[in-house]
Design a protein around this motif. Structure first.
Motif, PDB file in Angstrom:
ATOM      1  N   VAL A   1       0.839  -1.197   0.000  1.00  0.00           N
ATOM      2  CA  VAL A   1       0.000   0.000   0.000  1.00  0.00           C
ATOM      3  C   VAL A   1       0.876   1.251   0.000  1.00  0.00           C
ATOM      4  O   VAL A   1       0.646   2.203  -0.756  1.00  0.00           O
ATOM      5  N   ALA A   2       1.907   1.244   0.850  1.00  0.00           N
ATOM      6  CA  ALA A   2       2.838   2.370   0.885  1.00  0.00           C
ATOM      7  C   ALA A   2       3.577   2.505  -0.443  1.00  0.00           C
ATOM      8  O   ALA A   2       3.817   3.623  -0.924  1.00  0.00           O
ATOM      9  N   GLY A   3       3.929   1.378  -1.046  1.00  0.00           N
ATOM     10  CA  GLY A   3       4.595   1.418  -2.349  1.00  0.00           C
ATOM     11  C   GLY A   3       3.728   2.075  -3.401  1.00  0.00           C
ATOM     12  O   GLY A   3       4.221   2.878  -4.223  1.00  0.00           O
ATOM     13  N   LEU A   4       2.439   1.784  -3.400  1.00  0.00           N
ATOM     14  CA  LEU A   4       1.528   2.394  -4.364  1.00  0.00           C
ATOM     15  C   LEU A   4       1.397   3.901  -4.123  1.00  0.00           C
ATOM     16  O   LEU A   4       1.304   4.689  -5.076  1.00  0.00           O
ATOM     17  N   ALA A   5       1.398   4.312  -2.854  1.00  0.00           N
ATOM     18  CA  ALA A   5       1.358   5.747  -2.559  1.00  0.00           C
ATOM     19  C   ALA A   5       2.603   6.441  -3.111  1.00  0.00           C
ATOM     20  O   ALA A   5       2.528   7.557  -3.640  1.00  0.00           O
ATOM     21  N   LEU A   6       3.744   5.787  -3.005  1.00  0.00           N
ATOM     22  CA  LEU A   6       4.978   6.347  -3.564  1.00  0.00           C
ATOM     23  C   LEU A   6       4.930   6.381  -5.089  1.00  0.00           C
ATOM     24  O   LEU A   6       5.463   7.296  -5.718  1.00  0.00           O
ATOM     25  N   MET A   7       4.271   5.409  -5.715  1.00  0.00           N
ATOM     26  CA  MET A   7       4.084   5.451  -7.166  1.00  0.00           C
ATOM     27  C   MET A   7       3.179   6.620  -7.567  1.00  0.00           C
ATOM     28  O   MET A   7       3.424   7.289  -8.571  1.00  0.00           O
ATOM     29  N   ASP A   8       2.135   6.868  -6.774  1.00  0.00           N
ATOM     30  CA  ASP A   8       1.286   8.026  -7.024  1.00  0.00           C
ATOM     31  C   ASP A   8       2.129   9.307  -6.977  1.00  0.00           C
ATOM     32  O   ASP A   8       1.961  10.212  -7.814  1.00  0.00           O
ATOM     33  N   LEU A   9       3.009   9.382  -5.986  1.00  0.00           N
ATOM     34  CA  LEU A   9       3.853  10.566  -5.831  1.00  0.00           C
ATOM     35  C   LEU A   9       4.813  10.736  -6.997  1.00  0.00           C
ATOM     36  O   LEU A   9       4.917  11.826  -7.575  1.00  0.00           O
TER      37      LEU A   9
ATOM     38  N   ASP B   1      -4.056  -3.315  21.347  1.00  0.00           N
ATOM     39  CA  ASP B   1      -5.116  -4.288  21.107  1.00  0.00           C
ATOM     40  C   ASP B   1      -5.388  -4.373  19.617  1.00  0.00           C
ATOM     41  O   ASP B   1      -5.474  -3.356  18.927  1.00  0.00           O
ATOM     42  N   GLY B   2      -5.534  -5.596  19.101  1.00  0.00           N
ATOM     43  CA  GLY B   2      -5.735  -5.761  17.673  1.00  0.00           C
ATOM     44  C   GLY B   2      -4.457  -5.465  16.909  1.00  0.00           C
ATOM     45  O   GLY B   2      -3.364  -5.393  17.467  1.00  0.00           O
ATOM     46  N   LEU B   3      -4.601  -5.277  15.614  1.00  0.00           N
ATOM     47  CA  LEU B   3      -3.440  -5.020  14.766  1.00  0.00           C
ATOM     48  C   LEU B   3      -2.986  -3.571  14.898  1.00  0.00           C
ATOM     49  O   LEU B   3      -3.778  -2.644  14.711  1.00  0.00           O
ATOM     50  N   SER B   4      -1.723  -3.372  15.240  1.00  0.00           N
ATOM     51  CA  SER B   4      -1.113  -2.047  15.273  1.00  0.00           C
ATOM     52  C   SER B   4       0.223  -2.134  14.549  1.00  0.00           C
ATOM     53  O   SER B   4       1.033  -3.021  14.832  1.00  0.00           O
ATOM     54  N   VAL B   5       0.449  -1.222  13.622  1.00  0.00           N
ATOM     55  CA  VAL B   5       1.646  -1.262  12.785  1.00  0.00           C
ATOM     56  C   VAL B   5       2.236   0.140  12.685  1.00  0.00           C
ATOM     57  O   VAL B   5       1.506   1.125  12.543  1.00  0.00           O
ATOM     58  N   VAL B   6       3.566   0.212  12.764  1.00  0.00           N
ATOM     59  CA  VAL B   6       4.266   1.447  12.429  1.00  0.00           C
ATOM     60  C   VAL B   6       4.846   1.272  11.035  1.00  0.00           C
ATOM     61  O   VAL B   6       5.636   0.359  10.782  1.00  0.00           O
ATOM     62  N   LEU B   7       4.407   2.141  10.144  1.00  0.00           N
ATOM     63  CA  LEU B   7       4.823   2.094   8.747  1.00  0.00           C
ATOM     64  C   LEU B   7       5.822   3.215   8.507  1.00  0.00           C
ATOM     65  O   LEU B   7       5.479   4.396   8.615  1.00  0.00           O
ATOM     66  N   GLY B   8       7.071   2.849   8.201  1.00  0.00           N
ATOM     67  CA  GLY B   8       8.110   3.834   7.970  1.00  0.00           C
ATOM     68  C   GLY B   8       8.434   3.966   6.494  1.00  0.00           C
ATOM     69  O   GLY B   8       8.474   2.972   5.763  1.00  0.00           O
ATOM     70  N   ILE B   9       8.664   5.204   6.049  1.00  0.00           N
ATOM     71  CA  ILE B   9       9.046   5.483   4.672  1.00  0.00           C
ATOM     72  C   ILE B   9      10.253   6.415   4.686  1.00  0.00           C
ATOM     73  O   ILE B   9      10.213   7.480   5.320  1.00  0.00           O
ATOM     74  N   GLY B  10      11.298   6.014   4.003  1.00  0.00           N
ATOM     75  CA  GLY B  10      12.446   6.880   3.796  1.00  0.00           C
ATOM     76  C   GLY B  10      12.547   7.202   2.317  1.00  0.00           C
ATOM     77  O   GLY B  10      12.657   6.291   1.484  1.00  0.00           O
ATOM     78  N   LEU B  11      12.474   8.482   1.966  1.00  0.00           N
ATOM     79  CA  LEU B  11      12.442   8.919   0.575  1.00  0.00           C
ATOM     80  C   LEU B  11      13.576   9.906   0.327  1.00  0.00           C
ATOM     81  O   LEU B  11      13.652  10.944   0.994  1.00  0.00           O
TER      82      LEU B  11
ATOM     83  N   ILE C   1       6.202  17.829  -1.086  1.00  0.00           N
ATOM     84  CA  ILE C   1       6.305  16.388  -1.352  1.00  0.00           C
ATOM     85  C   ILE C   1       5.672  15.589  -0.214  1.00  0.00           C
ATOM     86  O   ILE C   1       4.963  14.602  -0.449  1.00  0.00           O
ATOM     87  N   ALA C   2       5.903  16.018   1.029  1.00  0.00           N
ATOM     88  CA  ALA C   2       5.315  15.313   2.172  1.00  0.00           C
ATOM     89  C   ALA C   2       3.788  15.387   2.138  1.00  0.00           C
ATOM     90  O   ALA C   2       3.097  14.402   2.440  1.00  0.00           O
ATOM     91  N   VAL C   3       3.240  16.545   1.763  1.00  0.00           N
ATOM     92  CA  VAL C   3       1.787  16.680   1.644  1.00  0.00           C
ATOM     93  C   VAL C   3       1.257  15.705   0.604  1.00  0.00           C
ATOM     94  O   VAL C   3       0.271  14.983   0.834  1.00  0.00           O
ATOM     95  N   ARG C   4       1.899  15.673  -0.560  1.00  0.00           N
ATOM     96  CA  ARG C   4       1.425  14.797  -1.633  1.00  0.00           C
ATOM     97  C   ARG C   4       1.552  13.326  -1.249  1.00  0.00           C
ATOM     98  O   ARG C   4       0.652  12.521  -1.529  1.00  0.00           O
ATOM     99  N   LEU C   5       2.659  12.967  -0.611  1.00  0.00           N
ATOM    100  CA  LEU C   5       2.867  11.577  -0.223  1.00  0.00           C
ATOM    101  C   LEU C   5       1.850  11.138   0.824  1.00  0.00           C
ATOM    102  O   LEU C   5       1.231  10.067   0.705  1.00  0.00           O
ATOM    103  N   LEU C   6       1.667  11.941   1.854  1.00  0.00           N
ATOM    104  CA  LEU C   6       0.733  11.567   2.918  1.00  0.00           C
ATOM    105  C   LEU C   6      -0.716  11.576   2.417  1.00  0.00           C
ATOM    106  O   LEU C   6      -1.537  10.774   2.884  1.00  0.00           O
TER     107      LEU C   6
END
Length: 270
Positions: free
Chosen positions: A93-101, A137-147, A181-186
């Motif tokens: 999902v993060a990869g696709l957001a980077l492709m959008d960017l 509780d439940g699924l919790s994930v930290v998603l990191g992106i270095g660009l 770039i951060a606005v567009r990526l997020l």
């Protein structure tokens, strides 16, 4: 060089994220949000650093994060709609957001399974993604992106397979303003991640599967994969399943389902 404007991020991304903070320097934004998760930080909390002194990628490899050269961000996600078994597809999902960017910025780029963005005709590494399970509780994930927005310098070593680092500015990005770039990526990430949640973490159900396959240059190539336990698999990357796992056909004709590993592109298969 201009610092990332936290106030502008909060204004333009209002409603998409619970909190957005920008710090001058830290060891690792992922590590900081993993700690914040234990303390009850909200779903869709964002932390961005101007510089990381201990940034890491897969297998705890160092990720070069020099001041003002890139965007180093992490997002805490608590997707109640998604089961643990589907968490592996979040990096896609993060990869696709980077492709959008990169498309928006006019940069020729592609995805390398599972967590790299390659840019330019020589396909250098422009971005990396790291998802780590967080407490809660439940699924919790930290998603990191270095660009990498600007060149990192000559002293940054290549990655596995000799993959050299590159940046958006080296490939004609329409802007190198890191706040923009951060606005567009997020924004792109918020859109893609909402669809992922609505599909309960299933890429096909979320309408993201074919899009990922279209952007992934790993498919149809002979690859060498370094697996956990110092094992190696060589074969043709045939497909990706809806959970984000890579399907590899080895030289003996056997099909292997790979959940995680370091991939080296060897050659395209006719």
């Amino acid at each position: 060089m201009t610092e990332i404007d936290a106030a502008r991020l909060r204004s333009e991304l209002a409603g998409s994220y619970a909190d957005i903070d920008v710090v001058p320097t830290t060891g690792s934004t992922n590590a900081d949000l993993l700690r914040a998760a234990v303390e009850g930080a909200a779903d869709r909390t964002v932390l961005i650093a101007e510089e990381q002194t201990a940034g890491v990628g897969r297998r705890a490899r160092a990720w070069a994060s020099p001041k003002e050269s890139g965007i180093y961000l992490s997002v805490l996600l608590r997707p109640r709609e998604v089961a643990f078994a589907q968490a592996g597809s979040l990096a896609m999902v993060a990869g696709l957001a980077l492709m959008d960017l990169t498309t928006d910025l006019g940069v020729d780029a592609a995805l390398k399974w599972p967590n790299d963005v390659l840019a330019g005709p020589d396909r250098g590494k422009c971005a990396g993604i790291l998802a780590e399970a967080a407490s809660g509780d439940g699924l919790s994930v930290v998603l990191g992106i270095g660009l990498n927005v600007r060149p990192l310098g000559q002293d940054v070593p290549p990655g596995p397979g000799g993959l050299r680092p590159t940046s958006l500015s080296e490939h004609g990005a329409r802007t190198t303003d890191r706040t923009e770039i951060a606005v567009r990526l997020l924004s792109a990430l918020a859109d893609r991640e909402r669809r992922w949640r609505a599909g309960h973490g299933d890429l096909a159900e979320a309408g993201l599967f074919e899009d990922y396959r279209a952007h992934c240059e790993t498919l149809g190539r002979q690859v060498r994969i370094m697996l956990p336990g110092d094992k190696t698999l060589v074969g043709v990357a045939e497909d990706i399943d809806a959970a984000g796992q890579l399907i590899v056909v080895s030289d003996d004709g056997r099909r292997h389902t790979v959940f995680a590993g370091d991939v080296v592109h060897l050659r395209a298969v006719p």
